[in-house]
Design an enzyme around this catalytic site. Sequence first.
Site, PDB file in Angstrom:
ATOM      1  N   ASP A 271      11.512   4.549 -11.995  1.00 38.83           N
ATOM      2  CA  ASP A 271      12.058   3.322 -11.406  1.00 38.83           C
ATOM      3  C   ASP A 271      12.616   2.369 -12.449  1.00 38.83           C
ATOM      4  O   ASP A 271      12.554   1.147 -12.283  1.00 38.83           O
ATOM      5  CB  ASP A 271      10.993   2.599 -10.552  1.00 38.83           C
TER       6      ASP A 271
ATOM      7  N   LYS B 119      17.715   4.089 -13.473  1.00 41.69           N
ATOM      8  CA  LYS B 119      18.597   5.132 -14.017  1.00 41.69           C
ATOM      9  C   LYS B 119      19.870   5.268 -13.179  1.00 41.69           C
ATOM     10  O   LYS B 119      20.920   5.628 -13.687  1.00 41.69           O
ATOM     11  CB  LYS B 119      17.849   6.471 -14.073  1.00 41.69           C
TER      12      LYS B 119
ATOM     13  N   GLY C 207      13.985   8.274  -5.904  1.00 38.28           N
ATOM     14  CA  GLY C 207      14.858   7.444  -5.089  1.00 38.28           C
ATOM     15  C   GLY C 207      15.784   6.652  -5.986  1.00 38.28           C
ATOM     16  O   GLY C 207      15.340   6.030  -6.940  1.00 38.28           O
ATOM     17  N   HIS C 208      17.064   6.759  -5.750  1.00 34.77           N
ATOM     18  CA  HIS C 208      18.037   5.945  -6.479  1.00 34.77           C
ATOM     19  C   HIS C 208      18.589   4.927  -5.507  1.00 34.77           C
ATOM     20  O   HIS C 208      19.048   5.301  -4.435  1.00 34.77           O
ATOM     21  CB  HIS C 208      19.243   6.777  -6.919  1.00 34.77           C
TER      22      HIS C 208
ATOM     23  N   GLN D 116      12.095  10.206 -12.023  1.00 35.56           N
ATOM     24  CA  GLN D 116      10.802   9.731 -12.542  1.00 35.56           C
ATOM     25  C   GLN D 116      10.956   9.286 -14.004  1.00 35.56           C
ATOM     26  O   GLN D 116      12.021   8.808 -14.350  1.00 35.56           O
ATOM     27  CB  GLN D 116       9.707  10.813 -12.391  1.00 35.56           C
TER      28      GLN D 116
END
Length: 445
Positions: A13, A16, A40-41, A223
């Site tokens: 988180d 990225k 999750g992006h 991650q």
Amino acid sequence: MPATVIVGLQWGDEGKGKTTDFLAEQVAMTVRYQGGDNAGHTIVLGDEVFKLHLVPSGVLYPHIACVIGPGVVVNPATLIGELDGLAARGIDVSQVRVSRSAHVIMPYHPALDRLSEARLGGEAVGTTHRGIGPAYADRAARIGLRMEDLLDEGVLRHKLERVLPDKNLLLGTAPDAPRFELEPLVAAAAAWGRRLQPHMADTTRLVQDALRRGEHVLLEGAQGTLLDLDHGSYPFVTSSSPIAGGACTGGGIGPLQVDEVIGVMKAYSTRVGAGPFPTELADATGDGIAERGREVGTTTGRRRRVGWFDAVPLHYAVEVNSVSAIMLNKLDILSGLDAIRLCVAYEIDGERVDAWPTSADVLARARPVYETFPGWPEPLHDVRALADLPEPARRYVAALEEHAGVPIVLVSVGPERTQTIERAWRPMRRSAALFGAGRPVGPVS
Ligand code: IMP
């Protein structure tokens, strides 16, 4: 053109997705190399917010080919949902490719993940319940299904006949866990295969061809380093290799094909799930940072645990990833604090320790040793040059850079792509430099 790996330097988180987004214009291909829909992006493009779990964030750009590499574990239902959702919003998903060799997260994997977490009780890892660990365990035990298996009903039936009895036996030990029947599972899996067939490919070939053509390939880690199966605080880790080395095994490139490793970190720390977190702030300061930074998991909706920046694992993360440049995110979130603390060492069993202990037991006994920096009241959203940052913010960034030992070349001061301070830089580890033809060049200002 370089092959660039983007890697998280903390517990995930770190933002990225924004790094990829920032570099997108010069990139021809983005590759996910590990993890699954536990990631999750969140990408903000103008007024639109996109939340992606599996499809690389490059999909929002028509000129970028998106690849899900063999190191990823794919939940086909999630992937289909994401492709359909993007298409419904007018995004062209025709260039998304998923490796035929990527392993499949079958419906029994999340069920087994939940069961395992329930069994662990107070020692649970705090997983995302997406079946990541059980799917990677089957891969290692050589009883997993790969994407290409979805294309052949005979193969599917044969493989599922072999594994299902064991899965149901295990699930049968918990009264509320689901059981799975062979034929409905074969039918569902075959339907996923039919839907995803146009997207399946030998992605290693695609990546290698792109590199041979001299295109810029971006390999996106999910991650972060401290959640790495081998290099994180085991067992409070994920089941894959988020570090830059994972880009080689999971993306299909060789170590010498990587020219640049951009480490991404936030100006403070967060962690989701259980496990030791020496700089955790269980107070109003932590609540304030979590609120301003919208620190809620994209996948699970869980509030992230928040803490001061921890420089102890930073140097370790830089080394283990051979980071050549850093993007620092969310500096703006720290505006308004009277003082900012930076953990520079631990005290463990009465001794000062400067090196990151990978053992979770040792880390649990670590007490942070802090340096305190003055805060700044000004919002930073409109700052576009380091020189225009308030003096205390500049000092804090300089301290982080000194601890990292590599230049911070991008500083994010807001979610928009334009809310980024870019220092003049060029890649430090181009192949030529590796072979002695050049000297690394640092940032100029
Ligand atoms: P799993 O990957 O679902 O098995 O979860 C293992 C650990 O990794 C848990 O602590 C999760 O909270 C953490 N984790 C997994 N994916 C992410 C992510 O994308 N961001 C932050 N933490 C994650």
